[in-house]
Enzyme design. Structure first.
Site, PDB file in Angstrom:
ATOM      1  N   TYR A 105       0.848  -1.162   0.024  1.00  0.00           N
ATOM      2  CA  TYR A 105       0.034  -0.035   0.050  1.00  0.00           C
ATOM      3  C   TYR A 105       0.891   1.282  -0.012  1.00  0.00           C
ATOM      4  CZ  TYR A 105      -3.453   3.432   1.600  1.00  0.00           C
ATOM      5  OH  TYR A 105      -4.258   4.608   1.798  1.00  0.00           O
ATOM      6  N   ASP A 141      -1.934  -1.435  -4.090  1.00  0.00           N
ATOM      7  CA  ASP A 141      -2.449   0.081  -4.470  1.00  0.00           C
ATOM      8  C   ASP A 141      -1.295   1.074  -4.529  1.00  0.00           C
ATOM      9  OD1 ASP A 141      -3.279   2.738  -4.363  1.00  0.00           O
ATOM     10  OD2 ASP A 141      -4.513   2.760  -2.610  1.00  0.00           O
ATOM     11  N   HIS A 233     -11.913   1.054  -4.240  1.00  0.00           N
ATOM     12  CA  HIS A 233     -11.198   0.425  -5.304  1.00  0.00           C
ATOM     13  C   HIS A 233     -11.984  -0.835  -5.658  1.00  0.00           C
ATOM     14  CE1 HIS A 233      -7.192   2.293  -4.229  1.00  0.00           C
ATOM     15  NE2 HIS A 233      -7.772   2.741  -3.288  1.00  0.00           N
TER      16      HIS A 233
END
Length: 240
Positions: A105, A141, A233
């Site tokens: 992340y 991400d 997302h």
DNA sequence: ATGGTAGCTGCGCTA
């Protein structure tokens, strides 16, 4: 022949998203699920839920913010989350079913100058960590849109920390560590993975599955955006 | 035009 299905998903709270995660398991039966923004400490992670679906877990949680996890049908070995000396839970790696997998992340970087700097360092750390390794699969991400084709409305994002030359160069360092972006644009700019809850028509492709020495096919599971209480997302799936 | 939503937390912070 498909021998492994890997999904990456920034769920924006694993506890709130459990119904959709259950649907993902029912529909796709993934071998590995890489989660980001689980937003809970390890002691509150819904371990029983995943174990009742016959998954093993490797979790690296934190209160309120961040939090990453590897969920796998197979045992997970060599688990590490100390990519750097940060206290933010943004990285976890492990070895499962013959593959190194990573859930990452990457910081958004718009909070402060320090956060923006840390975003670049974080991308550099990932590149350094995996540069010499023969094979790996990284899902996450990345908070970087590499080109205008990854943006539904490019003009609206000029100057954004999600697409500056600097962060694109940072992301390029990861690609330069011999990773491939498995994505193929099928019919235009339609494969976005994230939308700001407040701007539903300005999608970006910022979630990736990168692999080296593993070939497969990537699919963005768009319909998870239209369900009740969606994440900002959508899941991205890689079939080896 | 500088809003708007979501999640976690506790009346603000991060995205």
């Amino acid at each position: 022949m498909i021998n492994m299905k890997i999904v990456t998903w920034n769920v924006n709270s694993v506890r709130v998203r459990l119904p959709l995660i259950e649907q993902l398991i029912a529909e796709e039966n993934p071998d590995v699920i890489l989660l980001q923004e689980t937003k809970c400490m390890n002691e509150f992670f819904p371990k029983d839920f995943f174990e009742s679906h016959n998954y093993h877990l490797a979790i690296h949680g934190q209160k309120t913010y961040n939090g990453v996890a590897i969920i796998s049908k197979y045992p997970i070995e060599n688990v590490k989350w100390d990519l750097d000396d940060s206290t933010e839970a943004r990285y976890i790696e492990g070895f499962t079913n013959g593959h190194y997998v990573v859930s990452a992340y990457v910081p958004c970087g718009n909070k402060s100058d320090e956060a923006y700097k840390y975003k670049q360092e974080f991308l550099g750390s990932i590149a350094s960590r995996w540069k010499g390794e023969e094979s790996a699969i990284i899902g996450g991400d990345f908070n970087v849109a590499m080109s205008d084709d990854d943006m539904q409305t490019p003009a609206k994002w000029i100057g954004s920390v999600l697409c500056t030359d600097e962060v694109r160069n940072g992301m390029q360092k990861v690609f330069d560590a011999e990773f491939d972006d498995c994505h193929e644009i099928s019919d235009g700019k339609n494969d976005f993975t994230w939308w700001d809850y407040r701007r539903p028509n300005e999608g970006l492709r910022i979630d990736y599955i990168l692999s080296k020495n593993v070939s497969g096919k990537l699919k963005t599971l768009q319909h998870y955006r239209k369900m009740e209480r969606p994440s900002d997302h959508v899941p991205v799936m890689f079939e080896i």
